[in-house]
Design a protein around this motif. Structure first.
Motif: not given
Length: 359
Positions: A110-124, A132-137
């Motif tokens: 998606a980043k190849r085509f426009g602005a992407v905001n990673v609202a939340a990640s569990s990669e860590d 949790p939904r309350e932590d999403w930005k």
């Protein structure tokens, strides 16, 4: 002929009744004198197969006329590009939630085509949980929010639907048809066929009609959902045999009692397998309990030096494709709709025996 138990993540097991019917109709489909694979996609026969498949899917999933049902090609990975090209616009921003390898790939594309905001990640957390939904930005006025309800590789599954203002776009490749969903909760549902729908080569897209007609001017015709909808998924030659087999799978699901009945079976299969893992000091599952997938069950051995032996003996016992994805290692049992309860019971018995001999 003795069939083995297939725990592959995809292309995955197909229902035996579907394979038997396809076998019986292979050379002479309904008295036509040739295979369905050999017929023109413009023929009344193939057009009828496509129409019946769409009707059966709509009935199974409760898809209203507010949504277009598209049978496409290119796998879910092609939709990683099609989603932003159809929805993002020139100056828009899209929110994405990163819960595993398939989320990461969707975000990168998606980043190849426009602005992407990673609202939340569990990669860590090594993708062992869902943020949790309350932590999403979230972004203001996002064009859509994309997430992956089930991560095939990591074995993480959402059992809730995020409440956001933007249309929800979901890659349901490995959970679709495994239990009922409220299609009206989503703007777009897409899925590769090779897990619960049918053979590889077919891609399903269910898109709310008010989201059609928004494609970027540079969107290729083959990725433009509006063009696919206008041409009844036949802008080009579709994967006719895969579509035919998908229709047989939809019929089989209806004969099994529909998606509510499949959910009962799938939950029972998963509960058995997770119990066998949790009750043993020899096996472990890394995913937090509330987010454990019903479809993909990764597990590790206490001594990873035994991994090769486990896999070799499992293959010899007719328990195939249990090797975990190369990015995470260990084992993975994919227990889609067509993997029967007997397969899970046999796997558990093998695991118990292997532990007794090597624990």
């Amino acid at each position: 002929m003795t069939r083995c138990y297939n725990f592959c993540a995809g292309p995955a097991a197909l229902p035996v009744p579907v394979l038997e019917r396809a076998r019986d109709e292979m050379l002479n489909w309904h008295g036509a004198g040739l295979s369905i694979m050999e017929m023109s996609h413009r023929s009344t026969e193939v057009m009828g197969v496509a129409a019946r498949a769409e009707s059966a899917l709509r009935e199974l999933m409760g898809v209203s006329d507010d949504y277009a049902v598209l049978f496409l090609q290119g796998g879910a990975s092609t939709q990683f590009s099609a989603v932003p090209l159809n929805l993002l616009g020139e100056d828009g921003v899209a929110d994405y939630v990163n819960t595993g390898q398939w989320s990461k790939k969707a975000i990168a594309e998606a980043k190849r085509f426009g602005a992407v905001n990673v609202a939340a990640s569990s990669e860590d957390a090594k993708f062992s949980t869902i943020p949790p939904r309350e932590d999403w930005k979230l972004s203001d006025n996002a064009a859509y929010l994309h997430y992956t309800p089930n991560e095939t590789i990591g074995g993480v599954e959402y059992f809730w639907v995020p409440e956001v203002d933007a249309p929800l776009v979901v890659d349901m490749s490995s959970t679709i048809l495994s239990r009922p969903v409220n299609v009206a909760d989503y703007g777009v549902i897409y899925a590769g066929a090779q897990k619960n729908i049918g053979p590889a080569g077919l891609t399903l897209v269910i898109v709310r009609r008010d989201l059609l007609g928004k494609a970027d001017a540079k969107c290729p015709a083959m990725l433009n959902w509006q063009k696919a909808a206008d041409n009844d998924s036949m802008y080009n030659t579709p994967p006719t045999f895969a579509l035919y087999l998908a229709g047989l799978v939809f019929d089989w699901l209806q004969e099994c009692g529909g998606l509510a009945a499949m959910e009962v079976i799938n939950r029972r299969k998963a509960q058995k397998l997770y119990a066998a893992i949790d009750d043993s000091p020899f096996y472990a599952n890394p995913v937090e309990i509330p987010s454990r997938s019903l479809m993909n069950v990764p597990f590790t051995l206490a001594n990873d030096a035994l991994d090769k032996q486990f896999l070799a003996e499992a293959d010899a016992a007719g328990l195939l494709n249990l090797k975990g994805h190369r990015s995470v290692g260990g084992m993975r049992a994919s227990i889609y709709n067509a993997v029967g309860e007997d397969a899970v019971d046999t796997l558990i018995a093998f695991m118990n025996d292997f532990e007794q001999r090597n624990g």
